[in-house]
Design an enzyme around this catalytic site. Structure first.
Site, PDB file in Angstrom:
ATOM      1  N   ASP A 136       0.911  -1.268  -0.186  1.00 47.17           N
ATOM      2  CA  ASP A 136      -0.112   0.053   0.014  1.00 47.17           C
ATOM      3  C   ASP A 136       0.915   1.118   0.058  1.00 47.17           C
ATOM      4  OD1 ASP A 136      -2.550  -1.444   0.170  1.00 47.17           O
ATOM      5  OD2 ASP A 136      -1.931  -1.668   2.484  1.00 47.17           O
ATOM      6  N   ASP A 140      -1.090  -2.421  -4.907  1.00 47.85           N
ATOM      7  CA  ASP A 140      -2.380  -2.664  -3.817  1.00 47.85           C
ATOM      8  C   ASP A 140      -3.007  -1.497  -3.554  1.00 47.85           C
ATOM      9  OD1 ASP A 140      -4.007  -4.464  -2.087  1.00 47.85           O
ATOM     10  OD2 ASP A 140      -2.482  -4.616  -0.540  1.00 47.85           O
ATOM     11  N   ASP A 164      -4.550   2.333   2.988  1.00 43.89           N
ATOM     12  CA  ASP A 164      -5.565   1.439   3.567  1.00 43.89           C
ATOM     13  C   ASP A 164      -5.187   1.756   5.088  1.00 43.89           C
ATOM     14  OD1 ASP A 164      -6.030   0.277   1.350  1.00 43.89           O
ATOM     15  OD2 ASP A 164      -5.464  -1.844   1.918  1.00 43.89           O
ATOM     16  N   ARG A 195     -13.424   0.914  -4.054  1.00 45.46           N
ATOM     17  CA  ARG A 195     -12.757   1.316  -2.760  1.00 45.46           C
ATOM     18  C   ARG A 195     -12.698   2.796  -2.672  1.00 45.46           C
ATOM     19  NH1 ARG A 195      -9.088  -3.798  -1.193  1.00 45.46           N
ATOM     20  NH2 ARG A 195     -10.591  -5.410  -1.478  1.00 45.46           N
TER      21      ARG A 195
END
Length: 439
Positions: free
Chosen positions: A217, A256, A260, A312
């Site tokens: 991430d 990714d 996050d 997302r």
């Protein structure tokens, strides 16, 4: 050394001279040098302002204020993720995929143990390997090679830290900032680009499709609290996943999440940032079974732009998330778009005055998706310039395939600035979000 009062006077005279010469008023403003590195979060600016607020490294002494121009200097300044108050100013482009002497490293430099992608694909082809996880020499070689890259690109960020870009051209390339079990962190005015995984892992499943999983991430919060992300630009710039090949019928993903927020992280504000040209942008809560996240994952997202994001933006489990005055743009050629707001297990998203622009095939019913979610508050939403009720549209168009959502999330945000109309927010965010645009 020029005395500070004399320096300031000279700057003011320079600005006045610029005005007399016909320059705009902005020349005068820019002459007063602003140091944003010691600025702290306003006391009403979202969840990160709760319970003492967020000041990052504002308390750092002069011995712990660093200007870094390469990975070696950045790693030294981060001090292994220590809690010592520190301010780290990023100047120019810092590339994490470099060795200690500054030599650029590519994927071949990390390979060890005999790893070869061609042999990996032959070994774990689902048609012969089946649906169990990869194991054996090529998987072990992939893990060892991945570990060598992780040593370079994963950078731990400790408590009481401010990382700020200098000017409008500060870039951190190829890095994954790991804010783990840390409290009181600020990241501002920085472009974070291309956290590229050289060694994605194949993850088969019993359904026969499987997927490729990347490791890094761009910013990853795990058990972190009091974090302010502001005027950041995060993207895959340089290595878009859409340009990668397809193996086993799935895109060979190299990236990714962009940001996050997981594993019990709490009290986070993300403001005036731009998330662009990416698949999975932001995950808040990483597991349906993580019941320990209840009462945590409190996040405010305001005045951010999600441009060309497939999904997302965010997807939420458990958390109380205030989502207001954000701008969503789905380009006309974005045929892989899935959804923007993901409502998952026990989440409580309070969405106000967000703007969605989708000049292509995307419909309002596509904007929200639910997995075990029960509630979503929404008001003031704009879709291609027209008011819409995301809740009513979701329930009308997804009835039968997804659980209907209620509008009662059992909380109402109190920590926030003025909530503008979606139309005004759309204009303001287009002009002001992202790195290099701090006002």
């Amino acid at each position: 050394m020029t005395p500070v009062p004399v320096l300031r006077a000279a700057l003011r005279l320079t600005a006045v001279g610029a005005l007399l010469a016909g320059a705009s008023a902005s020349a005068f403003a820019s002459a007063e040098i602003r140091d944003i590195s010691r600025e702290t979060l306003a006391p009403d600016d979202g969840w990160a302002a709760a319970q003492g607020g967020t000041s990052g490294g504002a308390a750092a002494d002069e011995d712990h204020v660093f200007t870094v121009r390469n990975r070696t200097e950045l790693a030294r300044a981060l001090d292994g993720g220590s809690d010592t108050p520190k301010i780290i100013k990023v100047a120019g482009v810092v590339d994490a995929n470099t060795d200690d002497e500054g030599r650029r490293l590519d994927c071949a430099d990390y390979v060890t143990g005999g790893y070869r992608l061609k042999e990996y694909l032959a070994a774990y082809d689902p048609r012969t390997w089946g649906s169990v996880k990869p194991a054996g020499p090529q998987e072990e070689a992939r893990k060892a090679s991945a570990a060598r890259q992780a040593e370079r690109v994963e950078l731990p960020v400790g408590s009481n830290t401010t990382i700020v870009g200098l000017g409008s051209g500060a870039v951190l390339k190829g890095a994954s900032l790991q804010i783990e079990n840390a409290d009181n962190v600020i990241v501002r005015n920085l472009e974070l680009r291309d956290a590229f995984d050289c060694f994605p892992v194949w993850q088969p499943n019993t359904g026969g499709l499987g997927d490729w999983k990347a490791a890094y991430d761009t910013i990853w919060l795990r058990g972190a609290s009091h974090v302010w992300i502001d005027h950041v630009t995060a993207s895959d710039k340089g290595h878009p996943d859409e340009d990668e090949p397809t193996y086993f019928g799935r895109n060979y993903l190299r990236h990714d999440g962009l940001l996050d927020i997981t594993q019990g992280s709490d009290l986070v504000t993300v403001s005036w940032s731009r998330f662009a040209d990416h698949d999975k942008a932001m995950l808040i809560g990483n597991s349906d079974s993580a019941a320990g996240d209840r009462g945590r994952l409190r996040v405010t997202l305001h005045h951010n732009e999600f441009h060309g994001v497939v999904q997302r933006a965010p997807r939420v489990r458990y958390g109380q998330v205030h989502l207001y005055n954000n701008r969503y743009v789905v380009p006309a050629d974005a045929h892989d778009y899935r959804y923007s707001i993901g409502v998952s297990t026990e989440s409580a998203v309070y969405a106000e005055n967000n703007s969605f622009t989708t000049p292509g095939h995307v419909e309002a019913a596509d904007l929200v998706k639910s997995w075990n979610g029960t509630a979503l508050h929404q008001s003031g939403t704009s879709f291609n310039g027209f008011p819409v009720d995301l809740l009513a549209i979701h329930n009308a168009y997804n009835s039968g395939s997804e659980r209907d959502l209620t509008g009662d999330v059992n909380w109402k945000p109190s920590l926030h600035g003025p909530v503008d109309s979606a139309a005004r927010a759309d204009r303001d965010v287009a002009r002001g979000a992202g790195a290099g645009r701090v006002r």
